[in-house]
Design a protein around this motif. Structure first.
Motif, PDB file in Angstrom:
ATOM      1  N   TYR A   1     110.202 130.440 -34.514  1.00  0.00           N
ATOM      2  CA  TYR A   1     111.371 129.669 -34.940  1.00  0.00           C
ATOM      3  C   TYR A   1     111.666 130.067 -36.384  1.00  0.00           C
ATOM      4  O   TYR A   1     110.812 129.899 -37.267  1.00  0.00           O
ATOM      5  CB  TYR A   1     111.115 128.167 -34.826  1.00  0.00           C
ATOM      6  N   LYS A   2     112.831 130.657 -36.596  1.00  0.00           N
ATOM      7  CA  LYS A   2     113.249 131.107 -37.939  1.00  0.00           C
ATOM      8  C   LYS A   2     112.157 131.911 -38.649  1.00  0.00           C
ATOM      9  O   LYS A   2     111.816 131.657 -39.794  1.00  0.00           O
ATOM     10  CB  LYS A   2     113.672 129.906 -38.787  1.00  0.00           C
TER      11      LYS A   2
ATOM     12  N   GLN B   1     104.944 119.835 -33.063  1.00  0.00           N
ATOM     13  CA  GLN B   1     106.050 119.121 -33.709  1.00  0.00           C
ATOM     14  C   GLN B   1     106.570 119.975 -34.870  1.00  0.00           C
ATOM     15  O   GLN B   1     106.328 119.681 -36.034  1.00  0.00           O
ATOM     16  CB  GLN B   1     105.598 117.750 -34.219  1.00  0.00           C
ATOM     17  N   PRO B   2     107.305 121.043 -34.577  1.00  0.00           N
ATOM     18  CA  PRO B   2     107.681 121.996 -35.613  1.00  0.00           C
ATOM     19  C   PRO B   2     108.657 121.463 -36.653  1.00  0.00           C
ATOM     20  O   PRO B   2     108.856 122.095 -37.685  1.00  0.00           O
ATOM     21  CB  PRO B   2     108.312 123.150 -34.823  1.00  0.00           C
ATOM     22  N   PHE B   3     109.253 120.302 -36.401  1.00  0.00           N
ATOM     23  CA  PHE B   3     110.236 119.777 -37.347  1.00  0.00           C
ATOM     24  C   PHE B   3     109.687 118.643 -38.200  1.00  0.00           C
ATOM     25  O   PHE B   3     110.417 118.038 -38.969  1.00  0.00           O
ATOM     26  CB  PHE B   3     111.495 119.350 -36.594  1.00  0.00           C
ATOM     27  N   ILE B   4     108.392 118.386 -38.080  1.00  0.00           N
ATOM     28  CA  ILE B   4     107.761 117.381 -38.937  1.00  0.00           C
ATOM     29  C   ILE B   4     107.877 117.861 -40.381  1.00  0.00           C
ATOM     30  O   ILE B   4     107.906 119.067 -40.649  1.00  0.00           O
ATOM     31  CB  ILE B   4     106.286 117.165 -38.533  1.00  0.00           C
ATOM     32  N   ASN B   5     107.959 116.933 -41.309  1.00  0.00           N
ATOM     33  CA  ASN B   5     108.059 117.333 -42.716  1.00  0.00           C
ATOM     34  C   ASN B   5     107.168 116.465 -43.590  1.00  0.00           C
ATOM     35  O   ASN B   5     106.699 115.403 -43.171  1.00  0.00           O
ATOM     36  CB  ASN B   5     109.517 117.310 -43.187  1.00  0.00           C
ATOM     37  N   SER B   6     106.937 116.934 -44.801  1.00  0.00           N
ATOM     38  CA  SER B   6     106.027 116.232 -45.710  1.00  0.00           C
ATOM     39  C   SER B   6     106.569 114.867 -46.120  1.00  0.00           C
ATOM     40  O   SER B   6     105.786 113.952 -46.385  1.00  0.00           O
ATOM     41  CB  SER B   6     105.744 117.091 -46.944  1.00  0.00           C
TER      42      SER B   6
ATOM     43  N   TYR C   1     109.116 125.247 -21.933  1.00  0.00           N
ATOM     44  CA  TYR C   1     109.921 126.356 -22.461  1.00  0.00           C
ATOM     45  C   TYR C   1     111.395 125.973 -22.497  1.00  0.00           C
ATOM     46  O   TYR C   1     112.120 126.371 -23.416  1.00  0.00           O
ATOM     47  CB  TYR C   1     109.705 127.631 -21.638  1.00  0.00           C
ATOM     48  N   GLU C   2     111.848 125.181 -21.538  1.00  0.00           N
ATOM     49  CA  GLU C   2     113.244 124.714 -21.534  1.00  0.00           C
ATOM     50  C   GLU C   2     113.532 123.863 -22.764  1.00  0.00           C
ATOM     51  O   GLU C   2     114.580 124.000 -23.390  1.00  0.00           O
ATOM     52  CB  GLU C   2     113.557 123.941 -20.248  1.00  0.00           C
ATOM     53  N   GLU C   3     112.598 122.963 -23.112  1.00  0.00           N
ATOM     54  CA  GLU C   3     112.763 122.155 -24.327  1.00  0.00           C
ATOM     55  C   GLU C   3     112.829 123.057 -25.554  1.00  0.00           C
ATOM     56  O   GLU C   3     113.646 122.840 -26.450  1.00  0.00           O
ATOM     57  CB  GLU C   3     111.606 121.159 -24.478  1.00  0.00           C
ATOM     58  N   TYR C   4     111.970 124.044 -25.591  1.00  0.00           N
ATOM     59  CA  TYR C   4     111.964 124.985 -26.714  1.00  0.00           C
ATOM     60  C   TYR C   4     113.319 125.684 -26.826  1.00  0.00           C
ATOM     61  O   TYR C   4     113.923 125.722 -27.897  1.00  0.00           O
ATOM     62  CB  TYR C   4     110.829 125.992 -26.522  1.00  0.00           C
ATOM     63  N   LYS C   5     113.819 126.229 -25.708  1.00  0.00           N
ATOM     64  CA  LYS C   5     115.097 126.927 -25.737  1.00  0.00           C
ATOM     65  C   LYS C   5     116.232 125.993 -26.150  1.00  0.00           C
ATOM     66  O   LYS C   5     117.073 126.353 -26.968  1.00  0.00           O
ATOM     67  CB  LYS C   5     115.395 127.522 -24.348  1.00  0.00           C
ATOM     68  N   ASN C   6     116.237 124.786 -25.612  1.00  0.00           N
ATOM     69  CA  ASN C   6     117.297 123.816 -25.958  1.00  0.00           C
ATOM     70  C   ASN C   6     117.256 123.439 -27.432  1.00  0.00           C
ATOM     71  O   ASN C   6     118.304 123.354 -28.088  1.00  0.00           O
ATOM     72  CB  ASN C   6     117.185 122.562 -25.090  1.00  0.00           C
ATOM     73  N   LEU C   7     116.070 123.202 -27.961  1.00  0.00           N
ATOM     74  CA  LEU C   7     115.950 122.844 -29.375  1.00  0.00           C
ATOM     75  C   LEU C   7     116.400 123.989 -30.262  1.00  0.00           C
ATOM     76  O   LEU C   7     117.155 123.789 -31.208  1.00  0.00           O
ATOM     77  CB  LEU C   7     114.498 122.488 -29.706  1.00  0.00           C
ATOM     78  N   ILE C   8     115.972 125.183 -29.946  1.00  0.00           N
ATOM     79  CA  ILE C   8     116.347 126.336 -30.755  1.00  0.00           C
ATOM     80  C   ILE C   8     117.851 126.540 -30.737  1.00  0.00           C
ATOM     81  O   ILE C   8     118.483 126.778 -31.763  1.00  0.00           O
ATOM     82  CB  ILE C   8     115.616 127.610 -30.260  1.00  0.00           C
ATOM     83  N   GLU C   9     118.456 126.413 -29.574  1.00  0.00           N
ATOM     84  CA  GLU C   9     119.909 126.604 -29.462  1.00  0.00           C
ATOM     85  C   GLU C   9     120.670 125.531 -30.233  1.00  0.00           C
ATOM     86  O   GLU C   9     121.706 125.819 -30.829  1.00  0.00           O
ATOM     87  CB  GLU C   9     120.323 126.596 -27.989  1.00  0.00           C
ATOM     88  N   LYS C  10     120.173 124.306 -30.250  1.00  0.00           N
ATOM     89  CA  LYS C  10     120.855 123.215 -30.953  1.00  0.00           C
ATOM     90  C   LYS C  10     120.700 123.312 -32.460  1.00  0.00           C
ATOM     91  O   LYS C  10     121.597 122.955 -33.213  1.00  0.00           O
ATOM     92  CB  LYS C  10     120.305 121.861 -30.495  1.00  0.00           C
ATOM     93  N   ILE C  11     119.545 123.783 -32.915  1.00  0.00           N
ATOM     94  CA  ILE C  11     119.246 123.720 -34.325  1.00  0.00           C
ATOM     95  C   ILE C  11     119.652 124.977 -35.074  1.00  0.00           C
ATOM     96  O   ILE C  11     119.964 124.936 -36.249  1.00  0.00           O
ATOM     97  CB  ILE C  11     117.755 123.376 -34.519  1.00  0.00           C
ATOM     98  N   ILE C  12     119.667 126.111 -34.417  1.00  0.00           N
ATOM     99  CA  ILE C  12     120.027 127.360 -35.113  1.00  0.00           C
ATOM    100  C   ILE C  12     121.494 127.321 -35.512  1.00  0.00           C
ATOM    101  O   ILE C  12     122.340 126.886 -34.819  1.00  0.00           O
ATOM    102  CB  ILE C  12     119.727 128.586 -34.214  1.00  0.00           C
TER     103      ILE C  12
END
Length: 192
Positions: free
Chosen positions: A24-25, A99-104, A181-192
């Protein structure tokens, strides 16, 4: 002092591949969790993994890594290994590697809530649903170490509901986990 236990030794059976290494990015998903932990107020940190490549990523970032030889027994094994490989502290924050979008900022918000009370379980709420990462006080160590099989902290939460403080998190994206993998693809498509 709250310590971090990053649990990254699952098999990702719903994904069909090692989801922690999905890009991811320009970085692997697990790197975002590690970065959030390193940029937070968490003190001691331990990374429980199963695969060499994932463990190497954490080790190169200066996090203590522990191989989970009993990952096939379920999530309880990662919990126990994490606790046994920490020195001290008054709380354990359990983070998942998916949880790749967790932040500090979210991590620090949960730590601040825990430090106000010190003897409660902190559970983030996202869209009125309990999520992770969760912080358990040190006095529940025995209950966490007694877990068996593919059960996690939810069992300890159920028996200690009177000690749970739910903390609403307004950013629903940051607590999303990626299981298929579907969740991964959907998240990537929405966030990019």
């Amino acid at each position: 002092m709250v310590s971090a236990i990053i649990m990254a030794s699952g098999f990702g059976s719903r994904m069909g591949r090692n989801k922690l290494l999905l890009p991811y990015k320009g970085k692997a998903m697990i790197e975002y969790v590690i970065d959030a932990v390193l940029n937070s107020d968490l003190k001691e940190k331990v990374f429980i993994g199963r695969e060499e490549e994932v463990l190497k990523i954490a080790g190169e970032r200066g996090i203590k890594t522990v191989v989970n030889p009993n990952a096939y027994r379920g999530q309880s094994e990662a919990i126990k290994l994490g606790i046994k490989n920490l020195n001290n502290g008054n709380g354990y924050m359990f983070l998942t590697g998916d949880q790749p979008f967790i932040n500090s900022e979210v991590i620090n918000t949960l730590i601040r809530e825990f430090e106000k009370y010190n003897n409660i379980i902190i559970v983030p709420l996202c869209n009125d649903k309990p999520s992770s990462p969760v912080i358990f006080p040190e006095d529940l160590k025995g209950e966490l170490l007694a877990l068996q099989g593919d059960t996690g902290g939810r069992e300890v939460i159920k028996t200690n509901l009177h000690r749970v403080k739910y903390v609403p998190i307004n950013d629903p994206c940051c607590l999303m986990d990626v299981d298929t993998y579907e969740e991964y693809k959907n998240l990537i498509e929405k966030i990019i």
